[in-house]
Design a protein around this motif. Structure first.
Motif, PDB file in Angstrom:
ATOM      1  N   PHE A 168       6.186   2.235  23.252  1.00 13.85           N
ATOM      2  CA  PHE A 168       6.777   1.196  22.393  1.00 13.85           C
ATOM      3  C   PHE A 168       5.859  -0.025  22.306  1.00 13.85           C
ATOM      4  N   PHE A 169       5.279  -0.408  23.430  1.00 15.34           N
ATOM      5  CA  PHE A 169       4.381  -1.551  23.483  1.00 15.34           C
ATOM      6  C   PHE A 169       3.189  -1.346  22.547  1.00 15.34           C
ATOM      7  N   ALA A 170       2.599  -0.166  22.619  1.00 17.71           N
ATOM      8  CA  ALA A 170       1.443   0.137  21.769  1.00 17.71           C
ATOM      9  C   ALA A 170       1.848   0.202  20.300  1.00 17.71           C
ATOM     10  N   PHE A 171       2.992   0.829  20.035  1.00 15.73           N
ATOM     11  CA  PHE A 171       3.447   0.970  18.647  1.00 15.73           C
ATOM     12  C   PHE A 171       3.635  -0.389  17.980  1.00 15.73           C
ATOM     13  N   PHE A 172       4.339  -1.296  18.670  1.00 16.95           N
ATOM     14  CA  PHE A 172       4.612  -2.594  18.057  1.00 16.95           C
ATOM     15  C   PHE A 172       3.373  -3.489  18.033  1.00 16.95           C
ATOM     16  N   GLY A 173       2.468  -3.313  18.986  1.00 20.19           N
ATOM     17  CA  GLY A 173       1.209  -4.042  18.932  1.00 20.19           C
ATOM     18  C   GLY A 173       0.396  -3.645  17.716  1.00 20.19           C
ATOM     19  N   ILE A 174       0.302  -2.343  17.495  1.00 19.64           N
ATOM     20  CA  ILE A 174      -0.441  -1.838  16.334  1.00 19.64           C
ATOM     21  C   ILE A 174       0.269  -2.214  15.043  1.00 19.64           C
ATOM     22  N   MET A 175       1.608  -2.102  15.047  1.00 15.42           N
ATOM     23  CA  MET A 175       2.374  -2.445  13.849  1.00 15.42           C
ATOM     24  C   MET A 175       2.206  -3.912  13.484  1.00 15.42           C
ATOM     25  N   SER A 176       2.153  -4.786  14.496  1.00 12.37           N
ATOM     26  CA  SER A 176       1.968  -6.211  14.225  1.00 12.37           C
ATOM     27  C   SER A 176       0.608  -6.469  13.566  1.00 12.37           C
ATOM     28  N   GLY A 177      -0.434  -5.818  14.089  1.00 16.33           N
ATOM     29  CA  GLY A 177      -1.749  -5.939  13.462  1.00 16.33           C
ATOM     30  C   GLY A 177      -1.742  -5.420  12.036  1.00 16.33           C
ATOM     31  N   PHE A 178      -1.006  -4.338  11.833  1.00 17.84           N
ATOM     32  CA  PHE A 178      -0.890  -3.756  10.498  1.00 17.84           C
ATOM     33  C   PHE A 178      -0.135  -4.711   9.575  1.00 17.84           C
ATOM     34  N   ASN A 179       0.981  -5.272  10.080  1.00 12.38           N
ATOM     35  CA  ASN A 179       1.770  -6.219   9.283  1.00 12.38           C
ATOM     36  C   ASN A 179       0.923  -7.407   8.857  1.00 12.38           C
ATOM     37  N   LEU A 180       0.180  -7.962   9.822  1.00 12.56           N
ATOM     38  CA  LEU A 180      -0.644  -9.130   9.537  1.00 12.56           C
ATOM     39  C   LEU A 180      -1.700  -8.811   8.488  1.00 12.56           C
ATOM     40  N   SER A 181      -2.319  -7.659   8.613  1.00 12.93           N
ATOM     41  CA  SER A 181      -3.361  -7.265   7.661  1.00 12.93           C
ATOM     42  C   SER A 181      -2.789  -7.108   6.256  1.00 12.93           C
ATOM     43  N   VAL A 182      -1.618  -6.479   6.153  1.00 14.59           N
ATOM     44  CA  VAL A 182      -0.972  -6.290   4.851  1.00 14.59           C
ATOM     45  C   VAL A 182      -0.619  -7.645   4.233  1.00 14.59           C
ATOM     46  N   SER A 183      -0.057  -8.548   5.047  1.00 15.04           N
ATOM     47  CA  SER A 183       0.345  -9.862   4.535  1.00 15.04           C
ATOM     48  C   SER A 183      -0.847 -10.681   4.079  1.00 15.04           C
ATOM     49  N   TYR A 184      -1.903 -10.707   4.903  1.00 16.00           N
ATOM     50  CA  TYR A 184      -3.106 -11.453   4.538  1.00 16.00           C
ATOM     51  C   TYR A 184      -3.715 -10.903   3.250  1.00 16.00           C
ATOM     52  N   LEU A 185      -3.788  -9.582   3.169  1.00 13.97           N
ATOM     53  CA  LEU A 185      -4.401  -8.964   2.001  1.00 13.97           C
ATOM     54  C   LEU A 185      -3.554  -9.202   0.759  1.00 13.97           C
ATOM     55  N   ASN A 186      -2.233  -9.154   0.904  1.00 13.60           N
ATOM     56  CA  ASN A 186      -1.349  -9.474  -0.224  1.00 13.60           C
ATOM     57  C   ASN A 186      -1.604 -10.886  -0.725  1.00 13.60           C
ATOM     58  N   ALA A 187      -1.737 -11.829   0.209  1.00  8.50           N
ATOM     59  CA  ALA A 187      -1.995 -13.221  -0.173  1.00  8.50           C
ATOM     60  C   ALA A 187      -3.304 -13.330  -0.943  1.00  8.50           C
ATOM     61  N   PHE A 188      -4.341 -12.678  -0.432  1.00  9.60           N
ATOM     62  CA  PHE A 188      -5.655 -12.771  -1.064  1.00  9.60           C
ATOM     63  C   PHE A 188      -5.667 -12.106  -2.440  1.00  9.60           C
ATOM     64  N   ILE A 189      -5.054 -10.932  -2.546  1.00  7.98           N
ATOM     65  CA  ILE A 189      -5.011 -10.212  -3.818  1.00  7.98           C
ATOM     66  C   ILE A 189      -4.269 -11.030  -4.869  1.00  7.98           C
ATOM     67  N   ASN A 190      -3.197 -11.721  -4.456  1.00  5.06           N
ATOM     68  CA  ASN A 190      -2.418 -12.507  -5.410  1.00  5.06           C
ATOM     69  C   ASN A 190      -3.089 -13.816  -5.778  1.00  5.06           C
ATOM     70  N   LEU A 191      -4.059 -14.246  -4.975  1.00  3.27           N
ATOM     71  CA  LEU A 191      -4.843 -15.432  -5.331  1.00  3.27           C
ATOM     72  C   LEU A 191      -5.816 -15.130  -6.469  1.00  3.27           C
ATOM     73  N   ILE A 192      -6.299 -13.914  -6.549  1.00  2.00           N
ATOM     74  CA  ILE A 192      -7.393 -13.570  -7.476  1.00  2.00           C
ATOM     75  C   ILE A 192      -7.062 -13.886  -8.946  1.00  2.00           C
ATOM     76  N   PRO A 193      -5.895 -13.454  -9.479  1.00  2.00           N
ATOM     77  CA  PRO A 193      -5.612 -13.795 -10.886  1.00  2.00           C
ATOM     78  C   PRO A 193      -5.572 -15.301 -11.143  1.00  2.00           C
ATOM     79  N   ARG A 194      -5.018 -16.064 -10.185  1.00  2.00           N
ATOM     80  CA  ARG A 194      -4.995 -17.513 -10.341  1.00  2.00           C
ATOM     81  C   ARG A 194      -6.417 -18.071 -10.343  1.00  2.00           C
ATOM     82  N   PHE A 195      -7.274 -17.512  -9.496  1.00  2.00           N
ATOM     83  CA  PHE A 195      -8.671 -17.932  -9.451  1.00  2.00           C
ATOM     84  C   PHE A 195      -9.349 -17.709 -10.805  1.00  2.00           C
ATOM     85  N   TYR A 196      -9.147 -16.543 -11.398  1.00  2.00           N
ATOM     86  CA  TYR A 196      -9.779 -16.254 -12.692  1.00  2.00           C
ATOM     87  C   TYR A 196      -9.259 -17.180 -13.785  1.00  2.00           C
ATOM     88  N   SER A 197      -7.971 -17.505 -13.698  1.00  2.00           N
ATOM     89  CA  SER A 197      -7.403 -18.418 -14.684  1.00  2.00           C
ATOM     90  C   SER A 197      -7.931 -19.839 -14.492  1.00  2.00           C
TER      91      SER A 197
END
Length: 434
Positions: free
Chosen positions: A274-303
């Protein structure tokens, strides 16, 4: 289209902080610098982050823009500062997923080692699989990835609280509060990474254009996510120290993956799973959230920068995917996953601090003589943490300083070049908001 509600915005910011990942990753780096002062560094960094949060909280109430920091700064301080902050943010966003993937790879490999499995190629396999899965989720679209983030975030909160309770119950016999030794330098040396632990908490601002009642919900999401993460991280930091004791902490400092061994031997295989699963999941969650933020910045940047030809999202994701794998594999090969993780984490933290100091200056200018006390205090503490950490880096970690100096010089030179030699492009830049 505005389809993100308050809960989803909260979890976007919460998972971008990644409390469980901070527990297995950044706590070890803080302990390396600060030893038994770990929980106090976390608490201080949490309180300091509230001062930092106030600036983004105030600006997100005024501006609704997926451009985030660069849009805020560009609107208040002008184009030069807007471009400067954009380029700093782009660098630390691009480095985030590779950085997390390297730590998760080392974390997973340490677990395999407990069962006698040693194969250096596994680290590279774990990196590629982890990064590939992150980009797969993000490529499925914001609606899908944000629903995943919402569910995963709630599960992460529950596990950290349960884990902390288990750690406190199974306290080490050699732990006592009287054994904690305070020192000013060790304390502040760890703060730079304590600040980094909370650095992703502003990521909901990059989804503000798709958030319902954004003038209210975006700033609320920042406050709620920071508060929840700060409380559970402070509790878990004390729980870690109580569980490991001073002998365990000494091993933890010399081997950042020692916590997996300790959890396995004292709490058994089911807990380790369980410890390993949630540790890995947290890293995965953070990566998804950060990448979502960056991807959604791109159209605003182009505009904002009046760039007509925007690459398809699919092509952009492929480029970022390949860049992430390349950075991770190269750094792992030459310097190893943990040293590379600490170096990249230090770079991200310094870039984050610079961005927030400039954001504080923006708020001070916006408020003129009113309500500027908090951003001033925030800037003072951030500068102190920056200087102390910068001057303490040595050995491999001196490369953090060199990178920051060189990159900032490059960015300043680029801004001056654009202003003087690309007059048409420069004039057409317009930082828009709603």
């Amino acid at each position: 289209m505005k389809y993100l509600n308050l809960k989803e915005a909260v979890m976007q910011s919460f998972t971008s902080i990644g409390p469980m990942l901070d527990f297995i990753a950044l706590f070890s780096v803080i302990a390396l610098y600060s030893g038994s002062l770990l929980p106090f560094v976390v608490i201080f960094s949490f309180l300091l982050s509230y001062f930092t949060l106030y600036t983004i909280y105030a600006l997100s109430k005024k501006y609704i823009t997926n451009g985030g920091y660069y849009s805020y700064v560009g609107n208040i301080l002008g184009k030069d500062f807007g471009i400067f902050v954009l380029l700093l943010y782009v660098m630390y966003s691009v480095l985030t997923v590779p950085n997390i993937s390297m730590f998760i790879s080392g974390f997973l490999y340490s677990i395999f080692n407990l069962f006698g499995i040693y194969n250096a190629y596994l680290e590279y396999i774990f990196i590629i699989i982890f990064i590939g899965m992150v980009y797969l989720v993000v490529s499925s679209g914001l609606k899908v990835s944000i629903k995943y983030t919402l569910i995963a975030g709630f599960l992460e909160i529950m596990f950290i609280l349960i884990m902390s309770a288990v750690f406190i119950i199974h306290r080490s016999p050699d732990f006592s509060f009287s054994g904690i030794k305070f020192g000013l330098n060790p304390f502040f040396f760890g703060v730079i990474f304590g600040i980094l632990a909370f650095s992703g908490g502003g990521s909901s601002i990059f989804l503000s254009e798709t958030t319902q009642s954004s003038h209210n919900n975006t700033p609320k999401s920042l406050l709620i996510s920071f508060t929840i993460s700060g409380i559970i991280m402070s509790i878990s930091a004390f729980a870690l120290l109580i569980f490991s004791g001073y002998s365990g902490l000494s091993n933890y400092i010399s081997n950042p993956f020692y916590i997996t061994e300790l959890a396995f031997h004292r709490l058994g295989l089911p807990f380790l799973i369980f410890f390993a699963f949630f540790g890995i999941m947290s890293g995965f969650n953070l990566s998804v959230s950060y990448l979502n933020a960056f991807i959604n910045l791109i159209p605003r940047f182009y505009s904002d920068f009046n760039i007509k030809h925007m690459p398809e999202k699919k092509n952009l994701i492929i480029i970022l995917l390949l860049a992430s794998i390349f950075i991770s594999v190269i750094l792992t090969y030459f310097i190893g996953v943990f040293i590379a993780f600490v170096i990249i984490a230090g770079i991200i933290s310094f870039l984050y601090i610079i961005i927030h100091i400039i954001s504080n200056i923006s708020l001070i200018k916006l408020y003129t003589k009113n309500k500027f006390f908090i951003p001033v205090i925030s800037s003072v503490f951030l500068i102190i943490a920056f200087v102390l950490s910068f001057t303490s880096n040595a050995g491999y970690y001196i490369s953090i300083n060199y990178f920051i100096i060189i990159y900032v010089i490059i960015v300043i030179s680029y801004v001056l070049y654009v202003k003087r030699n690309k007059l048409g492009f420069y004039r057409n830049i317009k930082f828009e908001y709603k």
